[in-house]
Design a protein around this motif. Structure first.
Motif, short mmCIF file in Angstrom:
data_model
loop_
_atom_site.label_atom_id
_atom_site.label_comp_id
_atom_site.label_asym_id
_atom_site.label_seq_id
_atom_site.Cartn_x
_atom_site.Cartn_y
_atom_site.Cartn_z
N ARG A 238 -6.68 -9.69 -8.94
CA ARG A 238 -6.10 -8.63 -8.11
C ARG A 238 -7.24 -7.82 -7.51
NH1 ARG A 238 -2.92 -3.11 -9.35
NH2 ARG A 238 -1.38 -3.18 -7.66
N LEU A 239 -7.29 -7.81 -6.19
CA LEU A 239 -8.28 -7.02 -5.49
C LEU A 239 -7.69 -5.65 -5.15
CD1 LEU A 239 -9.76 -9.60 -2.96
CD2 LEU A 239 -10.38 -9.18 -5.35
N SER A 240 -8.55 -4.64 -5.20
CA SER A 240 -8.13 -3.29 -4.85
C SER A 240 -9.10 -2.72 -3.83
CB SER A 240 -8.12 -2.39 -6.08
OG SER A 240 -7.21 -2.85 -7.05
N CYS A 241 -8.59 -1.84 -3.00
CA CYS A 241 -9.42 -1.15 -2.02
C CYS A 241 -8.98 0.31 -2.01
CB CYS A 241 -9.25 -1.77 -0.65
SG CYS A 241 -10.10 -0.88 0.69
N ALA A 242 -9.93 1.20 -2.24
CA ALA A 242 -9.64 2.63 -2.23
C ALA A 242 -10.20 3.24 -0.96
CB ALA A 242 -10.26 3.30 -3.45
N ALA A 243 -9.34 3.91 -0.22
CA ALA A 243 -9.74 4.58 1.03
C ALA A 243 -9.86 6.07 0.77
CB ALA A 243 -8.72 4.31 2.13
N SER A 244 -10.85 6.67 1.40
CA SER A 244 -11.04 8.11 1.27
C SER A 244 -11.50 8.66 2.62
CB SER A 244 -12.07 8.43 0.18
OG SER A 244 -13.31 7.84 0.47
N GLY A 245 -11.47 9.98 2.72
CA GLY A 245 -11.83 10.62 3.97
C GLY A 245 -10.59 10.87 4.81
N ASN A 246 -10.69 10.63 6.10
CA ASN A 246 -9.57 10.90 7.02
C ASN A 246 -8.54 9.75 7.00
OD1 ASN A 246 -10.77 13.31 7.81
ND2 ASN A 246 -11.88 12.35 9.49
N ILE A 247 -7.91 9.55 5.88
CA ILE A 247 -7.01 8.40 5.72
C ILE A 247 -5.76 8.54 6.57
CG2 ILE A 247 -7.88 7.82 3.43
CD1 ILE A 247 -5.35 9.12 2.29
N PHE A 248 -5.48 9.73 7.09
CA PHE A 248 -4.31 9.90 7.94
C PHE A 248 -4.48 9.14 9.24
CE2 PHE A 248 -6.14 12.78 11.07
CZ PHE A 248 -7.20 13.34 10.38
N ARG A 249 -5.70 8.75 9.55
CA ARG A 249 -5.96 7.98 10.77
C ARG A 249 -5.75 6.48 10.57
NH1 ARG A 249 -8.33 10.87 14.74
NH2 ARG A 249 -9.33 12.84 14.19
N LEU B 234 -5.14 -0.23 -1.06
CA LEU B 234 -4.70 -1.54 -0.58
C LEU B 234 -4.97 -2.54 -1.69
CD1 LEU B 234 -3.74 -3.31 1.85
CD2 LEU B 234 -6.17 -3.69 2.33
N TYR B 235 -4.02 -3.46 -1.89
CA TYR B 235 -4.14 -4.44 -2.96
C TYR B 235 -3.93 -5.86 -2.42
CZ TYR B 235 -3.25 -0.18 -5.65
OH TYR B 235 -3.29 1.09 -6.16
N LEU B 236 -4.49 -6.81 -3.14
CA LEU B 236 -4.22 -8.22 -2.86
C LEU B 236 -4.09 -8.93 -4.19
CD1 LEU B 236 -3.90 -10.30 -0.55
CD2 LEU B 236 -6.29 -10.95 -0.99
N GLN B 237 -2.86 -9.31 -4.52
CA GLN B 237 -2.61 -10.09 -5.73
C GLN B 237 -2.77 -11.55 -5.37
OE1 GLN B 237 -1.92 -9.11 -8.96
NE2 GLN B 237 -2.12 -11.29 -9.44
N MET B 238 -3.70 -12.22 -6.03
CA MET B 238 -4.01 -13.61 -5.71
C MET B 238 -3.67 -14.47 -6.93
SD MET B 238 -7.63 -13.14 -3.69
CE MET B 238 -8.52 -12.64 -5.15
N ASN B 239 -2.67 -15.32 -6.77
CA ASN B 239 -2.25 -16.23 -7.83
C ASN B 239 -2.57 -17.67 -7.45
OD1 ASN B 239 -1.14 -14.00 -9.20
ND2 ASN B 239 0.85 -14.29 -8.20
N SER B 240 -2.56 -18.53 -8.46
CA SER B 240 -2.82 -19.96 -8.23
C SER B 240 -4.05 -20.17 -7.36
CB SER B 240 -1.59 -20.61 -7.57
OG SER B 240 -0.44 -20.44 -8.37
N LEU B 241 -5.13 -19.53 -7.74
CA LEU B 241 -6.35 -19.60 -6.93
C LEU B 241 -6.91 -21.02 -6.89
CD1 LEU B 241 -7.91 -16.22 -8.03
CD2 LEU B 241 -7.57 -16.93 -5.66
N LYS B 242 -7.51 -21.33 -5.75
CA LYS B 242 -8.10 -22.64 -5.51
C LYS B 242 -9.59 -22.48 -5.20
CE LYS B 242 -3.80 -24.19 -3.30
NZ LYS B 242 -3.20 -24.76 -2.05
#
Length: 116
Positions: A19-30, A77-85
């Motif tokens: 599972r990948l994660s991405c944390a955004a900060s700053g002017n995230i309303f944009r 933001l997330y990316l759940q990655m199953n059955s990886l190749k």
């Protein structure tokens, strides 16, 4: 300014999940659309999946049914990655579209390596 920090990459065996994660900060309303791209050695960067502010998703054919993209407003933001190749091996980049210019901003990337 918007800053993006990815995490969650690693070395896994084929068939396993990450599972990948991405944390955004700053002017995230944009932030409008959020996406994951990946770049494998010797290949062009390609779209893996994206998700609009309204929650509509789009996936590359190669990951449909295996990967799931999700977001928590514009903060995570997330990316759940199953059955990886092995062919999923790449650097994965969190990418966001910044309003009003529609400029794309990428994080520093996180390495995903899948061995058979």
């Amino acid at each position: 300014q918007v800053q993006l920090v990815e995490s969650g990459g690693g070395l896994v065996q084929a068939g396993e999940s990450l599972r990948l994660s991405c944390a955004a900060s700053g002017n995230i309303f944009r932030i409008n659309t959020m996406a994951w791209y990946r770049e494998a050695p010797g290949k062009q960067r390609e779209l893996v999946a994206d998700i609009t502010s309204g929650g509509s998703t789009n996936y590359a054919d190669s990951v449909k049914g295996r990967f799931t993209i999700s977001r928590d407003n514009a903060k995570y933001l997330y990316l759940q990655m199953n059955s990886l190749k092995p062919e999923d091996t790449a650097v994965y980049y969190c990418t966001v579209v910044i309003l009003p210019s529609n400029r794309r901003l990428c994080g520093q990337g996180t390495q995903v390596t899948v061995f058979s």
